[in-house]
Design a protein around this motif. Structure first.
Motif, mmCIF file in Angstrom:
data_model
loop_
_atom_site.group_PDB
_atom_site.id
_atom_site.type_symbol
_atom_site.label_atom_id
_atom_site.label_comp_id
_atom_site.label_asym_id
_atom_site.label_seq_id
_atom_site.Cartn_x
_atom_site.Cartn_y
_atom_site.Cartn_z
ATOM 1 N N GLU A 1 0.860 -1.180 -0.079
ATOM 2 C CA GLU A 1 0.053 0.060 -0.067
ATOM 3 C C GLU A 1 0.825 1.325 0.039
ATOM 4 O OE1 GLU A 1 -2.722 -0.130 3.088
ATOM 5 O OE2 GLU A 1 -3.758 -1.992 2.410
ATOM 6 N N ARG B 1 0.587 4.243 -2.899
ATOM 7 C CA ARG B 1 0.057 5.758 -2.380
ATOM 8 C C ARG B 1 1.310 6.615 -2.627
ATOM 9 N NH1 ARG B 1 0.460 4.594 2.661
ATOM 10 N NH2 ARG B 1 2.367 5.580 3.317
ATOM 11 N N TYR C 1 0.388 9.790 -5.103
ATOM 12 C CA TYR C 1 0.615 11.131 -4.910
ATOM 13 C C TYR C 1 1.512 11.796 -5.868
ATOM 14 C CZ TYR C 1 -0.686 10.451 -0.033
ATOM 15 O OH TYR C 1 -1.242 10.181 1.419
#
Length: 301
Positions: free
Chosen positions: A158, A162, A166
């Motif tokens: 994860e 992530r 971003y």
């Protein structure tokens, strides 16, 4: 796409046109002229022009003419001698001009090599493309625990997803705002030279970079090294392949004495001599710091 349709059409036209010349040419380099070698997700390196070859190096060293005064074997031996003894001037007789497309943060590292002629795409005059470097998942790494400017283990799961989200979302949002600010539809529109400040460091720029062979090899010694940042190292790796075809004798000597060789301090050399005599040398008895000893162990295996 690394190349736009217009750029590819220009390259195709250039490669389809040949001209006779009396100057020396390097057959290995001729195949690279104008060809774009892809790097990263949107970048490339391509040769625009070059001057000289292996023979130009030996000519300069001997201040001779034509094909030189010695045999091919002696030419290679002379180049190895020059490389081995750090005689740099003859290598400055060769030059190369590259067109490079690269992320801005890589360009900021690259420009620290202040020994080349550079002309960069102007974001004051032109509008930058919506192209950003987004690392592959296996190029996302945590901070190294032993090197303050290096990478450690790869991120996973994860966290990696992530970070990628971003990077992508932030780049696109910044570019959306960039386009909105410079637009003159229903507003005056902000000057491009001001709007560019909002763009992230992973946006792509382009430049022409002209350098002589001596300074090119210095660049490659640092940037093609395993400790260099991955994003600039892949550009250096691409240039290494081009250089090997351009000046094969010089590049072979460079690989042997610079990339594959090692420089030892007087203290380290003394340790080697002591080891060869059978002495069990340790970091404590070596006269080196822990960092120096760790690097020394890496050299001698």
């Amino acid at each position: 796409m690394p190349l736009s349709k217009d750029q590819q059409a220009e390259i195709d036209a250039q490669r389809a046109t040949s001209q006779s010349t009396l100057r020396a040419t390097a057959p290995g380099m001729e195949k690279h002229l104008y060809t774009a070698h892809p790097v990263l997700d949107h970048g490339f390196v391509r040769v625009i022009d070059y001057m000289g070859d292996d023979n130009a190096i030996t000519q300069a060293a001997r201040v001779s003419y034509g094909k030189g005064t010695k045999s091919v074997q002696n030419d290679e031996g002379l180049i190895r001698y020059l490389m081995r003894h750090w005689h740099s001037t003859p290598f400055e007789m060769c030059e190369i001009k590259l067109h490079v497309k690269l992320p801005v943060f890589v360009a900021r590292q690259w420009i620290r090599h202040r020994t080349a002629n550079v002309n960069e795409y102007s974001a004051r005059y032109s509008i930058l493309d919506r192209e950003f470097y987004i690392p592959a998942p296996d190029a996302l790494n945590a901070q190294s625990v032993i090197n303050n400017q290096g990478r450690g283990e790869a991120l996973s799961g994860e966290e990696a997803q992530r970070v990628l989200k971003y990077l992508t979302d932030d780049a696109m949002r910044c570019y959306d705002h960039y386009e909105e600010m410079i637009s003159d539809e229903g507003q005056q529109g902000l000057a491009r030279e001001l709007a560019r400040m909002n763009l992230p460091a992973n946006i792509y720029t382009q430049w022409y970079w002209k350098v002589d062979l001596h300074n090119l090899l210095h660049f490659l010694r640092l940037r093609a090294d395993a400790h260099a940042q991955y994003e600039i190292r892949v550009y250096a790796d691409a240039i290494c392949k081009i250089t090997a075809d351009w000046v094969p004798y010089a590049y072979k000597a460079f690989e042997d004495y610079r990339m594959g060789g090692a420089n030892l301090s007087a203290t380290a050399l003394d340790c080697v001599r002591r080891m060869l005599k059978g002495e069990a040398v340790t970091q404590e008895t070596s006269g080196m710091s822990k960092g120096e000893w760790r690097e020394f162990e890496g050299v001698i295996g």
